[in-house]
Write a protein that holds these residues in place. Structure first.
Motif, PDB file in Angstrom:
ATOM      1  N   LYS A 107       0.846  -1.201   0.000  1.00  0.00           N
ATOM      2  CA  LYS A 107       0.000   0.000   0.000  1.00  0.00           C
ATOM      3  C   LYS A 107       0.880   1.250   0.000  1.00  0.00           C
ATOM      4  CE  LYS A 107      -2.946   0.596   3.465  1.00  0.00           C
ATOM      5  NZ  LYS A 107      -3.938   0.157   4.436  1.00  0.00           N
ATOM      6  N   GLU A 108       1.909   1.222   0.842  1.00  0.00           N
ATOM      7  CA  GLU A 108       2.807   2.385   0.940  1.00  0.00           C
ATOM      8  C   GLU A 108       4.174   1.884   1.370  1.00  0.00           C
ATOM      9  OE1 GLU A 108       4.247   5.077   0.112  1.00  0.00           O
ATOM     10  OE2 GLU A 108       2.327   6.147   0.164  1.00  0.00           O
ATOM     11  N   CYS A 109       5.186   2.685   1.119  1.00  0.00           N
ATOM     12  CA  CYS A 109       6.533   2.243   1.481  1.00  0.00           C
ATOM     13  C   CYS A 109       7.473   3.427   1.672  1.00  0.00           C
ATOM     14  CB  CYS A 109       7.092   1.306   0.409  1.00  0.00           C
ATOM     15  SG  CYS A 109       7.218   2.110  -1.168  1.00  0.00           S
ATOM     16  N   GLY A 110       8.562   3.180   2.370  1.00  0.00           N
ATOM     17  CA  GLY A 110       9.615   4.184   2.540  1.00  0.00           C
ATOM     18  C   GLY A 110      10.953   3.479   2.415  1.00  0.00           C
ATOM     19  N   VAL A 111      11.776   3.934   1.475  1.00  0.00           N
ATOM     20  CA  VAL A 111      13.067   3.267   1.242  1.00  0.00           C
ATOM     21  C   VAL A 111      14.190   4.137   1.777  1.00  0.00           C
ATOM     22  CG1 VAL A 111      14.677   2.571  -0.594  1.00  0.00           C
ATOM     23  CG2 VAL A 111      12.271   1.881  -0.701  1.00  0.00           C
ATOM     24  N   VAL A 112      15.143   3.509   2.461  1.00  0.00           N
ATOM     25  CA  VAL A 112      16.262   4.259   3.057  1.00  0.00           C
ATOM     26  C   VAL A 112      17.572   3.493   2.894  1.00  0.00           C
ATOM     27  CG1 VAL A 112      14.872   5.434   4.824  1.00  0.00           C
ATOM     28  CG2 VAL A 112      15.862   3.183   5.328  1.00  0.00           C
ATOM     29  N   GLY A 113      18.681   4.206   3.098  1.00  0.00           N
ATOM     30  CA  GLY A 113      19.991   3.556   3.147  1.00  0.00           C
ATOM     31  C   GLY A 113      20.339   3.243   4.595  1.00  0.00           C
ATOM     32  N   ILE A 114      20.843   2.034   4.823  1.00  0.00           N
ATOM     33  CA  ILE A 114      21.233   1.653   6.189  1.00  0.00           C
ATOM     34  C   ILE A 114      22.760   1.484   6.189  1.00  0.00           C
ATOM     35  CG2 ILE A 114      20.805   0.003   8.055  1.00  0.00           C
ATOM     36  CD1 ILE A 114      18.527  -1.143   6.231  1.00  0.00           C
ATOM     37  N   PRO A 115      23.472   2.161   7.115  1.00  0.00           N
ATOM     38  CA  PRO A 115      24.935   2.055   7.130  1.00  0.00           C
ATOM     39  C   PRO A 115      25.377   0.598   7.202  1.00  0.00           C
ATOM     40  CG  PRO A 115      24.184   3.677   8.723  1.00  0.00           C
ATOM     41  CD  PRO A 115      22.958   2.995   8.198  1.00  0.00           C
ATOM     42  N   ASN A 116      26.416   0.281   6.401  1.00  0.00           N
ATOM     43  CA  ASN A 116      26.876  -1.106   6.337  1.00  0.00           C
ATOM     44  C   ASN A 116      28.373  -1.113   6.021  1.00  0.00           C
ATOM     45  OD1 ASN A 116      27.431  -3.590   4.344  1.00  0.00           O
ATOM     46  ND2 ASN A 116      25.793  -4.160   5.751  1.00  0.00           N
ATOM     47  N   ASP A 117      29.150  -1.903   6.799  1.00  0.00           N
ATOM     48  CA  ASP A 117      30.614  -1.885   6.642  1.00  0.00           C
ATOM     49  C   ASP A 117      31.051  -2.289   5.236  1.00  0.00           C
ATOM     50  OD1 ASP A 117      30.856  -1.132   9.203  1.00  0.00           O
ATOM     51  OD2 ASP A 117      31.369  -3.115  10.008  1.00  0.00           O
ATOM     52  N   GLU A 118      30.401  -3.301   4.690  1.00  0.00           N
ATOM     53  CA  GLU A 118      30.839  -3.826   3.397  1.00  0.00           C
ATOM     54  C   GLU A 118      30.379  -2.961   2.226  1.00  0.00           C
ATOM     55  OE1 GLU A 118      29.709  -7.879   2.756  1.00  0.00           O
ATOM     56  OE2 GLU A 118      30.852  -8.008   0.879  1.00  0.00           O
ATOM     57  N   TRP A 119      29.115  -2.604   2.212  1.00  0.00           N
ATOM     58  CA  TRP A 119      28.521  -1.937   1.038  1.00  0.00           C
ATOM     59  C   TRP A 119      28.441  -0.419   1.174  1.00  0.00           C
ATOM     60  CZ3 TRP A 119      27.972  -4.956  -3.115  1.00  0.00           C
ATOM     61  CH2 TRP A 119      27.926  -6.347  -2.903  1.00  0.00           C
ATOM     62  N   GLY A 120      28.854   0.117   2.306  1.00  0.00           N
ATOM     63  CA  GLY A 120      28.680   1.559   2.545  1.00  0.00           C
ATOM     64  C   GLY A 120      27.290   1.770   3.115  1.00  0.00           C
TER      65      GLY A 120
END
Ligand code: MCA
Ligand code: AMP
Length: 493
Positions: free
Chosen positions: A419-432
């Motif tokens: 129905k709805e969504c929110g996309v974010v970046g999550i800090p990660n050692d390998e992928w940034g």
């Protein structure tokens, strides 16, 4: 006259390109690209900036096609070999490409476009041979369109001229002291500046050798390094992270062998995303090199770099490159003082011409005085620039790729159970960062495996969410606007 190509005349018998099985001289590159240019011209005098899209693996064929397009007066539009059909079709359509060149391995993928009468299809293995004359190319003509994600949904085409490209190349060849005896290993994708300009074009400008390894593989990379031919390497932090992880699992003898070879390299560079100090330190232990960190963007090539010959500052990106002007400005585009944070703004002949067919976006991204607004927040302190982050949470950097959260949200919203969504970046050692999606479902549950399968032909794999959380509503501020920072916090907690 395209100086990059003209210069090859003085390196005719040197090795230009090396792949796993073959080597090719500059003479072969000139001959093949001339042949391709004449085929593409198809009796016309000049392609006059027609867009020529091409889908081939990194290697000699890629380089010869790029040069062939330029020599015929076309605009090169490299396509990503890992993208699903929808992303490739978007670029071909957006650029109104008149010719699509593809390796036969991609024939099936591109088959839905084959009936389009506006497009001529050519296989990269079967250019015809004919005699002809090539047009004279003015350096201010458009040369290349690369697609980059922004704060709006669809990726935008970044147009650079031959002059932009040459400035981007020479800033690096002079600052990093490129030499004809250099030999670089290129493991990066060739639809972005890092692989195309910093690695491939700088090598070819210098009369050096560019060796291609089309598929990233830590074992193969160390194997190639141990042949002691390669002396320059450039990669994104994720690649160094992966190489370090792989190295740590090796036997002591093999580690010794590798660590005996790497210190002989002339230069090792990291960029495209922030280099964590831990990665810098681990790589120094392994290779003896303090990675040279630099900062750039599709729209401007490299702008700021640590020094080649003097001290490199861990955690800092360095100082502006030759011919590049940089300033830090506040939201009203007023310069801020030393030690204060603000947006990096850039001016110079390295900066792109325009977003393809998007004058509104082009206008928006420059200040009235012509400074390019990067969207990156930084501070000038201790005599160097240091990046602090981005001014938009909707831009994610994962594995060195720039990703728009909004583009992913647009796709997710089309799923019948979302129905709805929110996309974010999550800090990660390998992928940034890795991508997290917070979903509000219109059903009780969702099968995530089936969701990932559904996403497969809609988004490239690196744009696919890696973590999901489910909510009844998205966190909102008092104005009712979704707050991404609160979503990020949910993933981190
Ligand atoms: C792939 N995987 C990921 C991601 N991508 N997981 C989390 N986040 C991601 N972003 C997972 C896959 O699902 C798969 O998992 C496994 O990793 C291998 O996937 P594959 O696609 O084969 O990845 P890879 O070939 O190992 O690629 C990793 C990579 C690649 C080599 C680091 O991301 C890469 O080439 N990055 C460079 C990008 C670049 O050149 N950027 C420059 C643009 P499983 O094994 O479980 O199935 S920026 C630029 O040009 C500016 C100007 C600049 O400043 O440089
Ligand atoms: P792209 O649009 O893919 O060319 O990516 C450009 C973006 O990558 C920049 O705007 C920065 O956000 C990021 N970037 C590039 N180099 C660095 C670096 N050394 N440190 C931090 N971020 C970087």
């Amino acid at each position: 006259m395209i100086n990059l190509i003209q210069k090859a005349e003085s390196y005719l018998h040197r090795t230009a390109i090396k792949s796993e099985i073959e080597t090719y001289s500059y003479q072969q590159l000139l001959d093949a690209s001339e042949n391709i240019a004449i085929d593409l011209l198809n009796k016309k005098a000049d392609l006059n900036e027609e867009r020529i899209a091409f889908l081939v693996q990194p290697g000699f064929s890629y380089t010869a096609i790029q040069w062939g397009i330029w020599r015929a007066g076309g605009i090169a539009v490299p396509l990503c070999v890992k993208h699903p059909f929808s992303s490739i079709a978007y670029v071909i359509e957006d650029t109104s490409a008149s010719i699509v060149i593809c390796a036969s391995e991609f024939e099936k993928l591109l088959s839905p476009l084959k009936n389009n009468p506006e497009i001529r299809f050519v296989f990269s293995e079967s250019f015809s041979t004919a005699q002809g004359t090539l047009p004279d190319i003015d350096m201010n003509r458009r040369a290349m369109i690369l697609y980059t994600s922004g704060t709006t949904g669809n990726p935008k085409g970044v147009v650079t001229t031959h002059h932009n490209i040459e400035t981007q190349i020479t800033a690096l060849t002079t600052s990093w002291e490129w030499h004809k005896d250099d030999h670089i290993l290129n493991v990066l994708p060739l639809h972005h500046v890092h692989g195309i300009i910093n690695v491939m074009s700088c090598a070819l400008w210098s009369g050096a050798c560019c060796e291609f390894l089309p598929k990233f593989n830590s074992d193969r990379i160390f194997e190639i390094f141990c042949k002691k031919e390669v002396n320059v390497f450039m990669a994104v932090p994720t690649i160094y992270y992966k190489l370090i992880g792989y190295y740590k699992e090796l036997s002591e003898d093999r580690q010794k062998e590798i660590s005996g070879v790497l210190p002989h390299f002339r230069l090792m560079v990291s960029g495209s995303a922030a280099l964590p100090i831990s990665v810098l330190e681990d790589w120094k232990m392994i290779s003896g090199h303090t990675l040279l960190e630099r900062y750039g963007m599709t729209e401007m090539g490299m702008a700021i770099s640590n020094s080649y010959s003097e001290k490199r500052m861990p955690g800092y990106i360095g100082l502006p490159l030759h011919k590049v002007s940089v300033r830090i400005a506040d939201e009203q585009n007023r310069i801020v003082g030393v030690g204060s944070q603000g947006e990096i703004q850039v001016k110079g002949p390295n900066v792109f011409k325009e977003y393809w067919k998007n004058p509104a976006a082009t206008k928006e991204t420059f200040t009235k005085e012509g400074w390019f607004k990067t969207g990156d927040i930084a501070v000038f302190e201790n005599g160097y620039y240091r990046i602090l982050g981005r001014n938009s949470v909707d831009i994610i950097k994962s594995g060195g790729f720039k990703i728009s959260a909004l583009e992913i949200e647009e796709v997710l919203r089309k799923h019948p159970q979302i129905k709805e969504c929110g996309v974010v970046g999550i800090p990660n050692d390998e992928w940034g960062e890795i991508i997290g999606a917070s979903l509000i479902l219109s059903s009780d549950t969702i099968d995530l495996e089936a969701l990932n399968e559904w996403l497969k032909d809609k988004l490239p794999s690196y744009k696919t969410p890696r973590k999901y959380i489910f909510q009844d509503d998205l966190p909102r501020n008092v104005m009712g606007k979704v707050t991404k920072k609160a979503i990020q916090k949910l993933f981190i907690d």
